[in-house]
Design a protein around this motif. Structure first.
Motif, PDB file in Angstrom:
ATOM      1  N   TYR A  74       0.678  -1.199  -0.197  1.00  0.00           N
ATOM      2  CA  TYR A  74       0.091   0.145   0.075  1.00  0.00           C
ATOM      3  C   TYR A  74       0.865   1.179   0.013  1.00  0.00           C
ATOM      4  CZ  TYR A  74      -3.558  -3.562   1.242  1.00  0.00           C
ATOM      5  OH  TYR A  74      -4.518  -4.468   1.001  1.00  0.00           O
ATOM      6  N   GLN A  77       0.221   4.040  -2.439  1.00  0.00           N
ATOM      7  CA  GLN A  77      -1.029   3.977  -3.406  1.00  0.00           C
ATOM      8  C   GLN A  77      -2.085   5.014  -2.721  1.00  0.00           C
ATOM      9  OE1 GLN A  77      -2.130   1.471  -5.396  1.00  0.00           O
ATOM     10  NE2 GLN A  77      -0.027   0.642  -5.391  1.00  0.00           N
ATOM     11  N   VAL A  98      -8.320   0.735  -1.066  1.00  0.00           N
ATOM     12  CA  VAL A  98      -7.367   0.895  -2.114  1.00  0.00           C
ATOM     13  C   VAL A  98      -8.233   0.245  -3.334  1.00  0.00           C
ATOM     14  CG1 VAL A  98      -5.406   0.553  -3.150  1.00  0.00           C
ATOM     15  CG2 VAL A  98      -5.432   1.452  -0.700  1.00  0.00           C
TER      16      VAL A  98
END
Length: 217
Positions: A74, A77, A98
């Protein structure tokens, strides 16, 4: 009268807010999203310094591994976080997504975090499935993160202040001279070695005057 009561209730309750932006991973269940600290709702990951024991009895740094795994997935992101509540320090506790996937659910489903049932049952089934399949941390023996944190709070000779009025920890590390307040993240794990120049302070002003700077977390 009804409208007045409704207005009073709204004013007395914290206003929940969503946040969207780029992710910076702090630890296994904490993110910075556009500079705002967010604790993932309903999950509990091992602390960064926590260790686990594999099936062969070997100790390995599972807490650091989980942090790196979360960062691999992540970091950088773009996430959307929907605030569920605020903790006692006023920090956001939220579900973060996400590409439409719930980060907390993904981590529990893959065995890298536990369902934090004290606060939510949202991921109860996901955890049970991961446990049955032996995924992630379920392939190892791990102390519950909450129990680990409680153990770290037990005073030891180098973590207990010699003076109850002087509880600020002045630590020396590769980052320089940093003082830790009781609310700081690393306070419980910080050891004071007075022989190496580390010391206790009675106030932030005293610490700053001696050349120490405040911890960032």
């Amino acid at each position: 009268m009804f409208r007045i009561l409704s207005l009073m209730l709204c004013l007395s309750s914290p206003v929940l807010a969503d946040v969207e932006g780029t992710v910076r991973v702090v630890d296994g269940d904490t993110l910075d999203v556009s500079g705002q600290r967010v604790r993932l709702h309903g999950i509990d990951a091992p602390e960064t310094e926590q260790t686990c024991e594999d099936a062969q009895g070997r100790v390995w740094p599972c807490g650091a591994f989980v942090r790196e795994e979360v960062a691999r997935r992540y970091q950088g992101q773009r996430a959307t976080c929907r605030e569920v509540e605020q903790d006692r320090y006023g920090r956001s506790v939220a579900k973060c997504f996400v590409d439409g996937r719930d980060i907390g659910e993904a981590l529990v489903s893959d065995g890298w975090a536990r369902a934090y049932r004290e606060y939510s049952m949202d991921y109860d089934l996901a955890e049970k499935t991961a446990q049955v399949l032996g995924l992630g941390l379920w392939a190892s023996s791990m102390q519950e993160p909450s129990a680990y944190r409680a153990d770290q709070r037990v005073p030891t000779p180098d973590t207990a202040a010699p003076d109850a009025n002087c509880i600020i920890k002045g630590n020396i590390s590769g980052s320089g001279r940093i003082y830790h307040m009781p609310h700081n993240r690393d306070y419980a794990n910080t050891r004071i070695n007075e022989a190496s120049g580390e010391r206790w302070f009675c106030s932030e002003a005293e610490a700053r005057a001696a050349g120490w700077r405040a911890a960032r977390n």
